[in-house]
Design a protein around this motif. Sequence first.
Motif, short mmCIF file in Angstrom:
data_model
loop_
_atom_site.label_atom_id
_atom_site.label_comp_id
_atom_site.label_asym_id
_atom_site.label_seq_id
_atom_site.Cartn_x
_atom_site.Cartn_y
_atom_site.Cartn_z
N THR A 1 32.33 56.73 47.06
CA THR A 1 33.09 56.04 45.43
C THR A 1 33.08 57.59 44.79
N GLU A 2 32.39 58.82 44.97
CA GLU A 2 32.98 59.82 43.93
C GLU A 2 34.80 60.53 44.92
N GLU A 3 34.70 60.20 45.92
CA GLU A 3 35.75 61.07 46.87
C GLU A 3 36.80 60.19 46.18
N ALA A 4 36.76 58.69 45.91
CA ALA A 4 37.58 57.43 46.00
C ALA A 4 38.37 57.77 44.51
N ARG A 5 36.86 57.56 43.50
CA ARG A 5 37.16 58.40 41.89
C ARG A 5 37.75 59.34 42.40
N GLU A 6 37.99 60.56 42.55
CA GLU A 6 38.60 61.93 42.78
C GLU A 6 40.20 61.37 43.15
N LEU A 7 40.10 60.77 44.64
CA LEU A 7 41.74 60.47 44.42
C LEU A 7 42.20 59.65 44.03
N LEU A 8 41.87 58.23 43.77
CA LEU A 8 42.28 57.61 42.79
C LEU A 8 42.74 58.20 40.40
N GLU A 9 41.93 58.77 40.58
CA GLU A 9 42.09 59.54 39.68
C GLU A 9 43.45 60.23 39.62
N GLN A 10 44.35 61.21 41.07
CA GLN A 10 45.12 61.61 41.21
C GLN A 10 46.00 60.81 41.29
N VAL A 11 46.20 59.52 41.86
CA VAL A 11 47.00 58.86 42.09
C VAL A 11 47.64 58.01 40.64
N VAL A 12 47.08 58.13 40.23
CA VAL A 12 46.71 57.09 38.90
C VAL A 12 47.93 58.69 37.22
N ALA A 13 47.21 59.69 37.86
CA ALA A 13 47.73 60.93 37.03
C ALA A 13 49.28 60.94 37.41
N ALA A 14 49.53 60.58 38.73
CA ALA A 14 50.84 60.84 39.44
C ALA A 14 51.75 59.33 39.28
N VAL A 15 51.48 58.06 39.05
CA VAL A 15 51.70 57.18 39.22
C VAL A 15 51.59 56.46 38.12
N PRO A 16 51.55 56.55 37.04
CA PRO A 16 50.30 55.90 35.96
C PRO A 16 50.54 54.15 35.57
N ASP A 17 51.57 54.16 36.20
CA ASP A 17 51.89 52.29 36.33
C ASP A 17 51.50 51.58 37.39
N PHE A 18 50.78 51.79 38.39
CA PHE A 18 50.43 51.28 38.99
C PHE A 18 49.26 50.17 39.06
N THR A 19 49.26 49.61 39.20
CA THR A 19 48.32 48.36 38.24
C THR A 19 47.03 48.68 39.15
N GLU A 20 47.30 48.39 40.79
CA GLU A 20 45.86 48.58 41.64
C GLU A 20 45.48 50.01 41.97
N ALA A 21 45.78 50.97 41.15
CA ALA A 21 45.43 51.94 41.10
C ALA A 21 43.81 52.20 39.55
N HIS A 22 44.84 51.48 39.19
CA HIS A 22 43.80 51.08 38.18
C HIS A 22 42.32 50.95 38.18
N VAL A 23 43.30 49.42 38.75
CA VAL A 23 41.80 47.95 38.89
C VAL A 23 40.94 48.80 39.83
N LEU A 24 41.44 49.72 41.17
CA LEU A 24 40.63 49.74 42.61
C LEU A 24 39.76 51.53 41.07
N LEU A 25 39.97 52.61 40.49
CA LEU A 25 39.69 53.14 39.81
C LEU A 25 38.59 52.58 38.81
N ALA A 26 38.96 51.67 37.69
CA ALA A 26 37.76 50.97 37.46
C ALA A 26 36.63 50.91 37.74
N THR A 27 37.00 50.09 38.93
CA THR A 27 36.01 49.21 40.42
C THR A 27 34.29 50.73 40.71
N ALA A 28 36.07 51.82 41.21
CA ALA A 28 34.64 52.80 41.59
C ALA A 28 33.93 53.75 40.05
N TYR A 29 34.59 53.17 38.95
CA TYR A 29 33.98 54.15 37.86
C TYR A 29 32.98 53.47 38.08
#
Length: 73
Positions: A1-29
């Motif tokens: 989960t921690e590794e997923a969080r790190e990767l998803l944080e990078q994704v939303v930083a690079a593509v802030p309008d990627f809705t599904e990445a925010h959903v997955l990041l919320a789940t990880a948090y």
Amino acid sequence: TEEARELLEQVVAAVPDFTEAHVLLATAYYRLKRTEDGDRHRAIADRLRLERQEREPRPADPSVTRSPGGRER
């Protein structure tokens, strides 16, 4: 989960309008017991969904029928 969080944080930083990445990041948090962060990213995902819905064309009113010439009846 921690590794997923790190990767998803990078994704939303690079593509802030990627809705599904925010959903997955919320789940990880949430799984990491970081409820406040999860709530924040869920709200971002909800806002992005709403903005996308507002940009999409609305379906025609089914109660309005059109004649073959295109005029409403």
